[in-house]
Design a protein around this motif. Sequence first.
Motif, PDB file in Angstrom:
ATOM      1  N   SER A 152     -55.357  -3.278 -59.717  1.00  0.00           N
ATOM      2  CA  SER A 152     -55.156  -2.132 -60.912  1.00  0.00           C
ATOM      3  C   SER A 152     -56.319  -2.521 -61.821  1.00  0.00           C
ATOM      4  N   THR A 168     -53.470   3.649 -66.872  1.00  0.00           N
ATOM      5  CA  THR A 168     -53.201   2.161 -66.353  1.00  0.00           C
ATOM      6  C   THR A 168     -52.017   2.133 -65.502  1.00  0.00           C
ATOM      7  N   SER A 171     -52.258   3.175 -62.184  1.00  0.00           N
ATOM      8  CA  SER A 171     -52.958   2.113 -61.497  1.00  0.00           C
ATOM      9  C   SER A 171     -52.046   0.992 -61.114  1.00  0.00           C
ATOM     10  N   VAL A 172     -51.230   0.650 -61.818  1.00  0.00           N
ATOM     11  CA  VAL A 172     -50.293  -0.347 -61.417  1.00  0.00           C
ATOM     12  C   VAL A 172     -49.374  -0.155 -60.442  1.00  0.00           C
ATOM     13  N   GLY A 175     -51.287  -0.105 -57.199  1.00  0.00           N
ATOM     14  CA  GLY A 175     -51.133  -1.556 -56.678  1.00  0.00           C
ATOM     15  C   GLY A 175     -50.073  -1.909 -56.017  1.00  0.00           C
ATOM     16  N   ALA A 478     -56.284   2.551 -56.220  1.00  0.00           N
ATOM     17  CA  ALA A 478     -55.662   1.072 -56.406  1.00  0.00           C
ATOM     18  C   ALA A 478     -54.884   0.704 -55.171  1.00  0.00           C
TER      19      ALA A 478
END
Length: 494
Positions: A152, A168, A171-172, A175, A478
């Motif tokens: 991420s 973000t 993104s996490v 991931g 990601a």
Amino acid sequence: MNDRDFEARHLETLDRDLGRLTTLEQATAFVGRPLIGKGIALIFLVAAALFAAIAFGGAGNSFIIVLAATFGAYMALNIGANDVANNMGPAVGANALTMGGAIAIAAVCETAGALIAGGDVVSTIAKGIIAPESLGSVDVFIWAMIAALLSSALWVNLATWFGAPVSTTHSVVGGVMGAGIAAAGFAAVSWAQMGMIAASWVISPLVGGVIAAGFLWFIKDRIIYQDDKIAAARKWVPALVGVMAGAFAAYLAMKGLKNLIKIDLGTALLIGAGFGGLTWIVMIPVIRRQSEGLENRNKSLKILFGIPLIVSAALLSFAHGANDVANAVGPLAAIVQASQSGEFVEAFAIPFWVMLIGAFGISFGLFIFGPRLIRVVGSEITKLNPMRAYCVALSAAITVIFASWLGLPVSSTHIAVGAVFGVGFFREWYAEKRLAEARRTVPEPTVIAREERRRRKLVRRSHVMTIAAAWVITVPAAALLSALIFMVIAALAA
């Protein structure tokens, strides 16, 4: 050649040499500026690693914690470089704040939000994306979280380099999903939750854009295009500031302070209504006094919206620090918890030192790398002034409240950027509408060439496509990167 001519020539030569040295110094400074920023970032990463090593030096798994702390600090830097631009970009683009002032306010408010009201409890897997028990062992869980954290951070870094504001949190989520699939297969993923997130890609920017456009239409219709702009501003600006105060009071009560005290939606709305009404009453004499002596033109109106815009940017940063930092450092906290206790199924507390890494990392990332995305959001998508930027900030708060009521997992990045797009596209539509009205009053309307009409577009289409593409591929990109990193870690550990 006499002495005077010799001295004059000598001084001329000296001036040229000094000019070359000055030019060389300026060029060196220009080339070295990016290196200084990267050097500061590297120092912060090393400091985070040393801090973790000192805190857990005696533990047998201290290497894993030190590695995770480094990746967590790297992720925090990228959040500061990318995500915070959405809060400060409109205020900077509207010239209500300088770049330095915006960075200073955001750094203080983001840090305060993270440390005062930041998440104190987080589930072991971010937002229930995968089933923890499917991972089997503590080691596999730790590898998955390391892969999620690093992937991420790398993706947000890449998006920042391309100048695309991305989520973000998403993104996490991507991931975690990718590492979970690599570790336990597709059945481990909660696809219903992923469907909600995918829906938010479309819903949240659209809602943010519509709300921002609606407020801008109201301001144009009731204030800007009135014959007596100052009288209209005295009537409506206090009410608009009251709406903003009420929206942010409800926003902070429900989202920004949720880890200090639990407040349901109904109570938050009541708090917002009370605070908004009180602000409206207080602002009536303030706006009346502030508007005395102002000329009857649009430039005067910008003064009245300046301070509310600055306050809204600060409150957005506080709420972002409180609400989103925990999601970003959640994988790091999960690694620390699993390494220390061997448990990874139950909820757990985020250690204070992890929150420190997140809070200070965001501040450093914003200071070093944030200006580029602040410029993109604030001025490169469409031109903003204080009234338009006010609509963007207000839309962000209202949309989060609306999404929470519907139970949608939305991204503040998508909402804020969608609001900027909404303002820009509304301005295009409104300009076309006024042009059409003007044509009806002219016997022979002027035909504008297609190239000229394209040049007059108020939203940069290239940014629309770049940002939309980055939003769509954030989770899968990601996830793929995380899966690859997990497989490499698993192979090395085998």
